[in-house]
Design a protein around this motif. Structure first.
Motif, PDB file in Angstrom:
ATOM      1  N   MET A  76     -35.396   9.976 -31.921  1.00 35.20           N
ATOM      2  CA  MET A  76     -35.021   8.616 -31.613  1.00 35.20           C
ATOM      3  C   MET A  76     -36.210   7.659 -31.759  1.00 35.20           C
ATOM      4  N   VAL A  77     -37.397   8.075 -31.362  1.00 34.28           N
ATOM      5  CA  VAL A  77     -38.574   7.205 -31.405  1.00 34.28           C
ATOM      6  C   VAL A  77     -38.824   6.696 -32.817  1.00 34.28           C
ATOM      7  N   GLU A  78     -38.581   7.527 -33.812  1.00 26.10           N
ATOM      8  CA  GLU A  78     -38.842   7.124 -35.194  1.00 26.10           C
ATOM      9  C   GLU A  78     -37.893   6.024 -35.673  1.00 26.10           C
ATOM     10  N   LEU A  79     -36.766   5.826 -35.001  1.00 27.15           N
ATOM     11  CA  LEU A  79     -35.821   4.761 -35.361  1.00 27.15           C
ATOM     12  C   LEU A  79     -36.269   3.390 -34.867  1.00 27.15           C
ATOM     13  N   LEU A  80     -37.076   3.348 -33.816  1.00 22.16           N
ATOM     14  CA  LEU A  80     -37.431   2.072 -33.191  1.00 22.16           C
ATOM     15  C   LEU A  80     -38.116   1.091 -34.142  1.00 22.16           C
ATOM     16  N   PRO A  81     -39.134   1.477 -34.909  1.00 20.37           N
ATOM     17  CA  PRO A  81     -39.755   0.494 -35.816  1.00 20.37           C
ATOM     18  C   PRO A  81     -38.775  -0.092 -36.832  1.00 20.37           C
ATOM     19  N   ARG A  82     -37.832   0.720 -37.325  1.00 12.63           N
ATOM     20  CA  ARG A  82     -36.851   0.205 -38.289  1.00 12.63           C
ATOM     21  C   ARG A  82     -35.904  -0.791 -37.634  1.00 12.63           C
ATOM     22  N   LEU A  83     -35.499  -0.519 -36.411  1.00 13.51           N
ATOM     23  CA  LEU A  83     -34.620  -1.453 -35.702  1.00 13.51           C
ATOM     24  C   LEU A  83     -35.328  -2.776 -35.440  1.00 13.51           C
ATOM     25  N   ILE A  84     -36.578  -2.701 -35.022  1.00 10.04           N
ATOM     26  CA  ILE A  84     -37.361  -3.912 -34.760  1.00 10.04           C
ATOM     27  C   ILE A  84     -37.565  -4.697 -36.052  1.00 10.04           C
ATOM     28  N   ALA A  85     -37.905  -4.005 -37.142  1.00 11.19           N
ATOM     29  CA  ALA A  85     -38.131  -4.666 -38.432  1.00 11.19           C
ATOM     30  C   ALA A  85     -36.862  -5.343 -38.944  1.00 11.19           C
ATOM     31  N   SER A  86     -35.699  -4.827 -38.552  1.00 14.27           N
ATOM     32  CA  SER A  86     -34.441  -5.426 -39.006  1.00 14.27           C
ATOM     33  C   SER A  86     -34.031  -6.624 -38.152  1.00 14.27           C
ATOM     34  N   GLY A  87     -34.879  -6.991 -37.182  1.00 14.81           N
ATOM     35  CA  GLY A  87     -34.588  -8.167 -36.373  1.00 14.81           C
ATOM     36  C   GLY A  87     -33.932  -7.866 -35.047  1.00 14.81           C
ATOM     37  N   GLN A  88     -33.791  -6.609 -34.718  1.00 12.50           N
ATOM     38  CA  GLN A  88     -33.186  -6.221 -33.447  1.00 12.50           C
ATOM     39  C   GLN A  88     -34.176  -6.396 -32.307  1.00 12.50           C
ATOM     40  N   SER A  89     -33.705  -6.844 -31.174  1.00  7.35           N
ATOM     41  CA  SER A  89     -34.508  -6.899 -29.954  1.00  7.35           C
ATOM     42  C   SER A  89     -34.063  -5.753 -29.057  1.00  7.35           C
ATOM     43  N   LEU A  90     -35.025  -5.017 -28.553  1.00  8.86           N
ATOM     44  CA  LEU A  90     -34.724  -3.867 -27.712  1.00  8.86           C
ATOM     45  C   LEU A  90     -35.482  -3.975 -26.402  1.00  8.86           C
ATOM     46  N   VAL A  91     -34.816  -3.620 -25.320  1.00  9.17           N
ATOM     47  CA  VAL A  91     -35.468  -3.519 -24.022  1.00  9.17           C
ATOM     48  C   VAL A  91     -35.321  -2.068 -23.592  1.00  9.17           C
ATOM     49  N   ILE A  92     -36.448  -1.407 -23.398  1.00  8.77           N
ATOM     50  CA  ILE A  92     -36.446   0.014 -23.058  1.00  8.77           C
ATOM     51  C   ILE A  92     -37.320   0.220 -21.831  1.00  8.77           C
ATOM     52  N   CYS A  93     -36.803   0.931 -20.855  1.00  5.18           N
ATOM     53  CA  CYS A  93     -37.585   1.328 -19.682  1.00  5.18           C
ATOM     54  C   CYS A  93     -37.990   2.778 -19.878  1.00  5.18           C
ATOM     55  N   THR A  94     -39.303   3.056 -19.862  1.00 11.29           N
ATOM     56  CA  THR A  94     -39.753   4.413 -20.137  1.00 11.29           C
ATOM     57  C   THR A  94     -41.123   4.682 -19.537  1.00 11.29           C
ATOM     58  N   HIS A  95     -41.415   5.950 -19.372  1.00 10.20           N
ATOM     59  CA  HIS A  95     -42.754   6.414 -19.031  1.00 10.20           C
ATOM     60  C   HIS A  95     -43.335   7.199 -20.199  1.00 10.20           C
ATOM     61  N   ASP A  96     -42.588   7.280 -21.294  1.00 12.02           N
ATOM     62  CA  ASP A  96     -42.977   8.080 -22.455  1.00 12.02           C
ATOM     63  C   ASP A  96     -43.974   7.293 -23.316  1.00 12.02           C
ATOM     64  N   PRO A  97     -45.226   7.755 -23.408  1.00 12.29           N
ATOM     65  CA  PRO A  97     -46.226   7.024 -24.190  1.00 12.29           C
ATOM     66  C   PRO A  97     -45.869   6.916 -25.664  1.00 12.29           C
ATOM     67  N   ARG A  98     -45.090   7.849 -26.203  1.00 12.62           N
ATOM     68  CA  ARG A  98     -44.688   7.759 -27.616  1.00 12.62           C
ATOM     69  C   ARG A  98     -43.799   6.551 -27.848  1.00 12.62           C
ATOM     70  N   VAL A  99     -42.957   6.223 -26.895  1.00 14.08           N
ATOM     71  CA  VAL A  99     -42.081   5.051 -27.008  1.00 14.08           C
ATOM     72  C   VAL A  99     -42.909   3.782 -26.828  1.00 14.08           C
ATOM     73  N   VAL A 100     -43.816   3.776 -25.865  1.00 11.08           N
ATOM     74  CA  VAL A 100     -44.670   2.613 -25.601  1.00 11.08           C
ATOM     75  C   VAL A 100     -45.488   2.263 -26.837  1.00 11.08           C
ATOM     76  N   GLU A 101     -45.982   3.272 -27.558  1.00 12.83           N
ATOM     77  CA  GLU A 101     -46.810   3.032 -28.751  1.00 12.83           C
ATOM     78  C   GLU A 101     -46.050   2.317 -29.857  1.00 12.83           C
ATOM     79  N   THR A 102     -44.730   2.413 -29.893  1.00 16.11           N
ATOM     80  CA  THR A 102     -43.951   1.757 -30.950  1.00 16.11           C
ATOM     81  C   THR A 102     -43.637   0.297 -30.625  1.00 16.11           C
TER      82      THR A 102
END
Length: 69
Positions: A1-27
């Motif tokens: 799932m983490v690998e999808l985040l940059p593509r979603l953001i680049a396509s103009g999507q806004s995402l709000v994610i609550c996490t403690h996972d540093p891999r998600v924070v880095e994206t």
């Protein structure tokens, strides 16, 4: 799932994610740190600290930004 985040953001999507996972924070392009139910800090996804709130709700800016005021 983490690998999808940059593509979603680049396509103009806004995402709000609550996490403690540093891999998600880095994206993220913006990170908000919540502590005790209040905003404690804000940073860019690259880790650049933008501002910090102390216990008295005072804003502390990084030294390089504080010089602008």
């Amino acid at each position: 799932m983490v690998e999808l985040l940059p593509r979603l953001i680049a396509s103009g999507q806004s995402l709000v994610i609550c996490t403690h996972d540093p891999r998600v924070v880095e994206t993220a392009d913006q990170v908000l740190l919540i502590s005790g139910g209040t905003l404690a800090a804000e940073s860019t996804g690259g880790g650049d600290l933008l501002a910090v709130l102390d216990q008295g709700d005072r804003v502390h800016l990084p030294r390089d930004l504080a010089g602008l005021f």
